[in-house]
Motif scaffolding. Structure first.
Motif, PDB file in Angstrom:
ATOM      1  N   ASN A 165       0.845  -1.192   0.000  1.00 43.60           N
ATOM      2  CA  ASN A 165       0.000   0.000   0.000  1.00 43.60           C
ATOM      3  C   ASN A 165       0.878   1.239   0.000  1.00 43.60           C
ATOM      4  O   ASN A 165       1.988   1.230   0.555  1.00 43.60           O
ATOM      5  CB  ASN A 165      -0.925   0.027   1.226  1.00 43.60           C
ATOM      6  CG  ASN A 165      -1.869  -1.163   1.256  1.00 43.60           C
ATOM      7  OD1 ASN A 165      -2.500  -1.489   0.254  1.00 43.60           O
ATOM      8  ND2 ASN A 165      -1.948  -1.832   2.406  1.00 43.60           N
ATOM      9  N   ILE A 166       0.367   2.293  -0.618  1.00 38.45           N
ATOM     10  CA  ILE A 166       1.038   3.582  -0.620  1.00 38.45           C
ATOM     11  C   ILE A 166       0.037   4.628  -0.147  1.00 38.45           C
ATOM     12  O   ILE A 166      -1.106   4.677  -0.617  1.00 38.45           O
ATOM     13  CB  ILE A 166       1.607   3.914  -2.018  1.00 38.45           C
ATOM     14  CG1 ILE A 166       2.416   5.203  -1.955  1.00 38.45           C
ATOM     15  CG2 ILE A 166       0.535   3.975  -3.080  1.00 38.45           C
ATOM     16  CD1 ILE A 166       3.241   5.456  -3.200  1.00 38.45           C
ATOM     17  N   TYR A 167       0.450   5.464   0.811  1.00 36.73           N
ATOM     18  CA  TYR A 167      -0.430   6.439   1.438  1.00 36.73           C
ATOM     19  C   TYR A 167       0.090   7.844   1.156  1.00 36.73           C
ATOM     20  O   TYR A 167       1.284   8.125   1.326  1.00 36.73           O
ATOM     21  CB  TYR A 167      -0.500   6.216   2.952  1.00 36.73           C
ATOM     22  CG  TYR A 167      -0.872   4.816   3.352  1.00 36.73           C
ATOM     23  CD1 TYR A 167      -2.200   4.409   3.360  1.00 36.73           C
ATOM     24  CD2 TYR A 167       0.102   3.891   3.718  1.00 36.73           C
ATOM     25  CE1 TYR A 167      -2.543   3.120   3.730  1.00 36.73           C
ATOM     26  CE2 TYR A 167      -0.228   2.607   4.091  1.00 36.73           C
ATOM     27  CZ  TYR A 167      -1.559   2.225   4.093  1.00 36.73           C
ATOM     28  OH  TYR A 167      -1.907   0.939   4.444  1.00 36.73           O
ATOM     29  N   PHE A 168      -0.824   8.699   0.770  1.00 33.86           N
ATOM     30  CA  PHE A 168      -0.496  10.114   0.574  1.00 33.86           C
ATOM     31  C   PHE A 168      -0.716  10.854   1.891  1.00 33.86           C
ATOM     32  O   PHE A 168      -1.792  10.780   2.489  1.00 33.86           O
ATOM     33  CB  PHE A 168      -1.371  10.709  -0.532  1.00 33.86           C
ATOM     34  CG  PHE A 168      -1.288  12.205  -0.633  1.00 33.86           C
ATOM     35  CD1 PHE A 168      -0.143  12.816  -1.094  1.00 33.86           C
ATOM     36  CD2 PHE A 168      -2.358  12.994  -0.242  1.00 33.86           C
ATOM     37  CE1 PHE A 168      -0.063  14.197  -1.180  1.00 33.86           C
ATOM     38  CE2 PHE A 168      -2.292  14.365  -0.322  1.00 33.86           C
ATOM     39  CZ  PHE A 168      -1.141  14.974  -0.798  1.00 33.86           C
ATOM     40  N   ILE A 169       0.313  11.583   2.361  1.00 30.01           N
ATOM     41  CA  ILE A 169       0.232  12.257   3.655  1.00 30.01           C
ATOM     42  C   ILE A 169      -0.216  13.710   3.501  1.00 30.01           C
ATOM     43  O   ILE A 169      -1.268  14.104   3.985  1.00 30.01           O
ATOM     44  CB  ILE A 169       1.579  12.181   4.392  1.00 30.01           C
ATOM     45  CG1 ILE A 169       1.949  10.716   4.659  1.00 30.01           C
ATOM     46  CG2 ILE A 169       1.534  12.942   5.705  1.00 30.01           C
ATOM     47  CD1 ILE A 169       3.282  10.542   5.356  1.00 30.01           C
ATOM     48  N   LYS A 170       0.585  14.527   2.803  1.00 29.76           N
ATOM     49  CA  LYS A 170       0.204  15.928   2.666  1.00 29.76           C
ATOM     50  C   LYS A 170       1.048  16.605   1.593  1.00 29.76           C
ATOM     51  O   LYS A 170       2.053  16.044   1.119  1.00 29.76           O
ATOM     52  CB  LYS A 170       0.373  16.675   3.983  1.00 29.76           C
ATOM     53  CG  LYS A 170       1.814  16.824   4.444  1.00 29.76           C
ATOM     54  CD  LYS A 170       1.929  17.770   5.636  1.00 29.76           C
ATOM     55  CE  LYS A 170       1.400  19.141   5.301  1.00 29.76           C
ATOM     56  NZ  LYS A 170       1.547  20.118   6.389  1.00 29.76           N
ATOM     57  N   VAL A 171       0.599  17.828   1.231  1.00 23.12           N
ATOM     58  CA  VAL A 171       1.350  18.721   0.342  1.00 23.12           C
ATOM     59  C   VAL A 171       2.003  19.789   1.208  1.00 23.12           C
ATOM     60  O   VAL A 171       1.332  20.443   2.017  1.00 23.12           O
ATOM     61  CB  VAL A 171       0.440  19.359  -0.719  1.00 23.12           C
ATOM     62  CG1 VAL A 171       1.220  20.360  -1.558  1.00 23.12           C
ATOM     63  CG2 VAL A 171      -0.154  18.286  -1.613  1.00 23.12           C
ATOM     64  N   LEU A 172       3.302  19.993   1.046  1.00 25.83           N
ATOM     65  CA  LEU A 172       4.002  20.931   1.903  1.00 25.83           C
ATOM     66  C   LEU A 172       3.681  22.384   1.580  1.00 25.83           C
ATOM     67  O   LEU A 172       3.499  23.194   2.485  1.00 25.83           O
ATOM     68  CB  LEU A 172       5.521  20.706   1.806  1.00 25.83           C
ATOM     69  CG  LEU A 172       6.136  19.787   2.864  1.00 25.83           C
ATOM     70  CD1 LEU A 172       5.610  18.373   2.717  1.00 25.83           C
ATOM     71  CD2 LEU A 172       7.638  19.811   2.773  1.00 25.83           C
ATOM     72  N   ASN A 173       3.625  22.726   0.309  1.00 25.30           N
ATOM     73  CA  ASN A 173       3.422  24.117  -0.098  1.00 25.30           C
ATOM     74  C   ASN A 173       2.042  24.317  -0.712  1.00 25.30           C
ATOM     75  O   ASN A 173       1.897  24.961  -1.753  1.00 25.30           O
ATOM     76  CB  ASN A 173       4.513  24.554  -1.074  1.00 25.30           C
ATOM     77  CG  ASN A 173       4.685  23.579  -2.223  1.00 25.30           C
ATOM     78  OD1 ASN A 173       4.154  22.472  -2.203  1.00 25.30           O
ATOM     79  ND2 ASN A 173       5.421  23.982  -3.237  1.00 25.30           N
ATOM     80  N   LEU A 219       4.529   4.947  12.351  1.00 27.34           N
ATOM     81  CA  LEU A 219       4.537   3.482  12.267  1.00 27.34           C
ATOM     82  C   LEU A 219       3.434   2.874  13.138  1.00 27.34           C
ATOM     83  O   LEU A 219       2.748   1.926  12.729  1.00 27.34           O
ATOM     84  CB  LEU A 219       5.905   2.946  12.689  1.00 27.34           C
ATOM     85  CG  LEU A 219       7.079   3.259  11.749  1.00 27.34           C
ATOM     86  CD1 LEU A 219       8.394   2.809  12.357  1.00 27.34           C
ATOM     87  CD2 LEU A 219       6.870   2.606  10.390  1.00 27.34           C
ATOM     88  N   LYS A 220       3.245   3.425  14.333  1.00 27.55           N
ATOM     89  CA  LYS A 220       2.180   2.912  15.196  1.00 27.55           C
ATOM     90  C   LYS A 220       0.800   3.210  14.612  1.00 27.55           C
ATOM     91  O   LYS A 220      -0.104   2.348  14.651  1.00 27.55           O
ATOM     92  CB  LYS A 220       2.307   3.532  16.589  1.00 27.55           C
ATOM     93  CG  LYS A 220       3.577   3.126  17.321  1.00 27.55           C
ATOM     94  CD  LYS A 220       3.643   3.793  18.689  1.00 27.55           C
ATOM     95  CE  LYS A 220       4.927   3.399  19.416  1.00 27.55           C
ATOM     96  NZ  LYS A 220       5.027   4.064  20.750  1.00 27.55           N
ATOM     97  N   GLU A 221       0.624   4.405  14.071  1.00 27.92           N
ATOM     98  CA  GLU A 221      -0.673   4.772  13.498  1.00 27.92           C
ATOM     99  C   GLU A 221      -1.002   3.936  12.264  1.00 27.92           C
ATOM    100  O   GLU A 221      -2.160   3.562  12.040  1.00 27.92           O
ATOM    101  CB  GLU A 221      -0.685   6.260  13.154  1.00 27.92           C
ATOM    102  CG  GLU A 221      -0.627   7.161  14.379  1.00 27.92           C
ATOM    103  CD  GLU A 221      -0.398   8.620  14.026  1.00 27.92           C
ATOM    104  OE1 GLU A 221      -0.422   9.463  14.933  1.00 27.92           O
ATOM    105  OE2 GLU A 221      -0.186   8.908  12.829  1.00 27.92           O
ATOM    106  N   LEU A 222       0.011   3.621  11.456  1.00 21.35           N
ATOM    107  CA  LEU A 222      -0.226   2.780  10.279  1.00 21.35           C
ATOM    108  C   LEU A 222      -0.603   1.363  10.678  1.00 21.35           C
ATOM    109  O   LEU A 222      -1.454   0.728  10.027  1.00 21.35           O
ATOM    110  CB  LEU A 222       1.018   2.776   9.387  1.00 21.35           C
ATOM    111  CG  LEU A 222       1.315   4.078   8.626  1.00 21.35           C
ATOM    112  CD1 LEU A 222       2.640   3.972   7.890  1.00 21.35           C
ATOM    113  CD2 LEU A 222       0.200   4.396   7.645  1.00 21.35           C
ATOM    114  N   LYS A 237      -4.623  10.400   7.546  1.00 15.56           N
ATOM    115  CA  LYS A 237      -4.250  11.523   8.393  1.00 15.56           C
ATOM    116  C   LYS A 237      -3.355  11.004   9.512  1.00 15.56           C
ATOM    117  O   LYS A 237      -3.791  10.262  10.383  1.00 15.56           O
ATOM    118  CB  LYS A 237      -5.487  12.203   8.968  1.00 15.56           C
ATOM    119  CG  LYS A 237      -6.328  12.925   7.927  1.00 15.56           C
ATOM    120  CD  LYS A 237      -7.494  13.656   8.578  1.00 15.56           C
ATOM    121  CE  LYS A 237      -8.321  14.397   7.533  1.00 15.56           C
ATOM    122  NZ  LYS A 237      -9.469  15.134   8.146  1.00 15.56           N
ATOM    123  N   LEU A 238      -2.101  11.418   9.465  1.00 21.77           N
ATOM    124  CA  LEU A 238      -1.128  11.006  10.465  1.00 21.77           C
ATOM    125  C   LEU A 238      -0.737  12.206  11.314  1.00 21.77           C
ATOM    126  O   LEU A 238      -1.207  13.331  11.094  1.00 21.77           O
ATOM    127  CB  LEU A 238       0.100  10.400   9.789  1.00 21.77           C
ATOM    128  CG  LEU A 238      -0.148   9.185   8.891  1.00 21.77           C
ATOM    129  CD1 LEU A 238       1.150   8.733   8.242  1.00 21.77           C
ATOM    130  CD2 LEU A 238      -0.782   8.048   9.671  1.00 21.77           C
TER     131      LEU A 238
END
Length: 656
Positions: A165-173, A219-222, A237-238
């Motif tokens: 699996n691949i998870y998108f976290i956020k956009v920095l800018n 790692l714990k949240e995943l 959402k991490l």
């Protein structure tokens, strides 16, 4: 021997010479006809000399013929791809995980994860509006990887890959107003995955954002999300990331109105005059005198070669180069903290057009306040402008390529502080090397050395003062192999000469970490080969299928996997102009070359665990001093021998 002159045979004046070819032949024919009138001794000597010259020419021609036949019979082995995989269109970046299990491809419409064992796609992240151009990867625990990407619009994104699996976290800018968006030119993560840094630009200004990633919480949240969800979502959402610092280019300190050093000491209060380079108390007239002296010394060049406004350098820097560094040296960490694992504690960087290498601490004590515009903790001065840089795998050595073909090597373990102040100090370089030629330096690549190599080499001084090897590439296309050590003579060998043909220009010169003294060479004409750095000769040629070409030739998309000892190269199918206009997307293939199965490389092969540079941890100053004294005692005989040689050379030069 007596000299005889024949009357009537005189050397004409220069004005008597004619430019016609007939007159020249008449003159030499006249000399040949009167040769029989010369004395017998002269004619005998003439015959002997002619026979010697003819024999020498025959020997030279025979040697040339033998050399040409040997080169013709010598065939360079050719390595063909063992596997191939069709990749998405416009694949601009490929990185390999540190464990060698996955390949991450950044391309148009998203991100793909490829398994190296089966060469099949595991998972993808798709977005029709995105075209990724760069990827930075860090391997975490439990087969988890942190990915930092930048697309063609300058948007920085953060991903986490876990198993399939691949998870998108956020956009920095990310901003609501596109006109106020900050453009990201570079986004990289540290090898441990604890920190990340992004170079941002906006309205002509540039700065560096440094982040702290809470990977342990992630790692714990995943694990919790995977246990509670049957189908893993593509976006999660991490815990939020932390912005540690926003580093801007340092301004040139203005001149002070203070007239005497006593006034300066009273003004500073704590007596810190010389430190990080940002709090120097230099008067205004000193700056003016320095400018006048410079213009007077170089008035000839300034008057004959005035710089036009288009040729002048910009006022501010346009880019920033940074490196994450591990703990080295004899200085303890702030607050007496000790890292439980190898994660960076220092960020070193330099701005374009600057001479100084700046160092910022990433580990701060709880009492220290987070500064909005932090000052560098240590300044490493250089005599010329910095053009390129490289850091060893253990982050002990920093190599800087400067203007005037000068290379400076810094050793972080021996930070010999010139001034101890609250804001830091300066250090002494490990070595200085001048690269031959007149072309500017553009790339530096350090060569990994295994402990086995260090023990057998005669130039090695021990793990405390080791030998260092690196490749230097110039803008002219020439490449040099440099071997240096502290206080010793540096050896410079021309690895690649300056090419006369523009098609032979090298776009990639990269040492291979799992093969001793070998480097990967990619040329602008599409040729790919592996060369031996000591002999400057090709070992074998990497052959692409006749239906494909290296793409793109000016910036080849490739990656070396040191764990599996594989090379992955993107190849584009040869198509005519009509076919390119008809097709909306290109046809690209990922070719796999396995060096583990190549018998030609058995002499150069190095086991992968041995290629990782070991970091000798020192418990304290006493242990470091004992180790240094022991190595100095072991090298006493060699140093005395070198001292005698240099002393004789000095005496010879004095009496000449």
């Amino acid at each position: 021997m007596a000299v005889y002159f024949r009357k009537g045979l005189e050397i004409p004046e220069p004005s008597d010479y004619s430019s016609s070819e007939d007159d020249d032949m008449t003159y030499f024919t006249d000399l040949y006809e009167h040769e029989h009138n010369l004395p017998e001794s002269v004619r005998v000597i003439n015959k002997i000399l002619n026979s010697l010259v003819d024999r020498a020419w025959e020997d030279i021609s025979k040697q040339d013929k033998i050399r040409e036949e040997a080169e013709a019979t010598k065939k360079v082995p050719v390595l063909s791809p063992c596997k191939e995989y069709t990749i998405p269109c416009r694949t601009n970046a490929i990185v390999c995980s540190d464990d060698g299990l996955y390949l991450f491809l950044g391309h148009a419409h998203g991100l793909s994860v490829i398994s190296t064992s089966t060469l099949t796609c595991v998972t993808t992240w798709k977005d029709e509006r995105v075209e990724l151009t760069s990827i930075s990867c860090a391997s975490l625990e439990n087969c988890t990887h942190l990915l930092c990407t930048v697309d063609d619009m300058g948007i920085a994104r953060l991903f986490v890959h876990r198993t399939e699996n691949i998870y998108f976290i956020k956009v920095l800018n990310e901003t609501d107003d596109i006109n106020q968006r900050h453009i990201c030119t570079k986004f990289e993560v540290s090898k441990s995955g604890d920190f990340g840094a992004a170079v941002m630009t906006s309205s002509g200004s540039v700065w560096l954002d440094v982040y702290r990633f809470p990977q342990e919480l992630w790692l714990k949240e995943l694990e919790i999300k995977q246990a509670t969800h049957t189908h893993a979502p593509t976006e999660v959402k991490l815990s939020p990331i932390v912005l540690l610092m926003k580093i801007k280019p340092p301004e040139i300190p203005a001149g002070t109105s203070l007239k005497s050093p006593f006034d300066v000491l009273q003004k500073t209060g704590d007596g810190t005059i010389i430190g990080s380079g940002q709090n120097h108390m230099i008067s205004s007239f000193q700056w003016e005198n320095q400018e006048v002296a410079f213009r007077k010394m170089f008035a000839k060049y300034l008057s004959t070669h005035p710089m036009t406004p288009s040729q002048q350098k910009p006022k501010g820097p346009s880019s920033c180069t940074f490196h994450f560094l591990l703990h080295e040296g004899l200085c303890p960490l702030p607050g007496g903290t000790k890292p439980t694992r190898d994660f960076p504690i220092v960020l070193c960087l330099w701005w374009s057009g600057s001479n100084n290498l700046l160092q910022y601490l990433l580990v701060k004590t709880t009492k220290e306040k987070t500064d909005v515009e932090p000052r560098p903790d240590i300044l490493w001065p250089n005599s010329q402008e910095i053009l390129c840089s490289a850091v060893s795998a253990c982050t002990r050595f920093i190599v800087l390529g400067l203007v005037s073909q000068l290379v400076t090597v810094w050793d972080r373990r021996f930070e010999m502080y010139l001034f101890f102040t609250s804001s830091g100090g300066a250090v002494c370089p490990y070595a200085n090397i001048v690269i031959p030629g007149d072309s500017a330096l553009c790339r530096l690549k350090l060569i990994l050395q295994s402990p086995e190599q260090l023990q057998v080499t005669p130039l090695h001084q021990g793990p405390f003062l080791p030998k260092l090897q690196f490749l230097v590439t110039c803008r002219s296309g020439a490449c040099y192999s440099v071997t240096t050590r502290h206080g010793g003579h540096s050896q410079i060998a021309a690895f690649i000469e300056r090419p006369a043909d523009p098609g032979s220009f090298a776009t990639v010169v990269e040492p291979m970490p799992f093969l001793k003294s070998l480097a990967l060479l990619m040329q602008r004409n599409g040729q790919v080969s592996v060369w031996e750095m000591d002999d400057a000769a090709p070992v074998f040629i990497i052959n692409l299928p006749q239906t494909h070409v290296l793409g793109p030739v000016w910036k080849p998309v490739h990656v070396l996997d040191p764990v599996q000892q594989n090379l992955y190269i993107r190849g584009d199918r040869k198509t005519s102009l009509e076919e390119v206009m008809d097709k909306e997307e290109g046809d690209s293939t990922l070719f796999l070359y396995s060096f583990a199965q190549c018998s030609v490389l058995d002499l150069y092969r190095i086991p992968w665990p041995a290629t990782i540079e070991t970091r000798a941890t020192l418990s304290g100053l006493e242990e470091a001093c004992n180790l240094y004294i022991q190595e100095r005692f072991d090298s006493l005989e060699e140093r005395n021998r070198n001292f005698a040689i240099h002393w004789k050379r000095l005496q010879k030069r004095v009496f000449e």
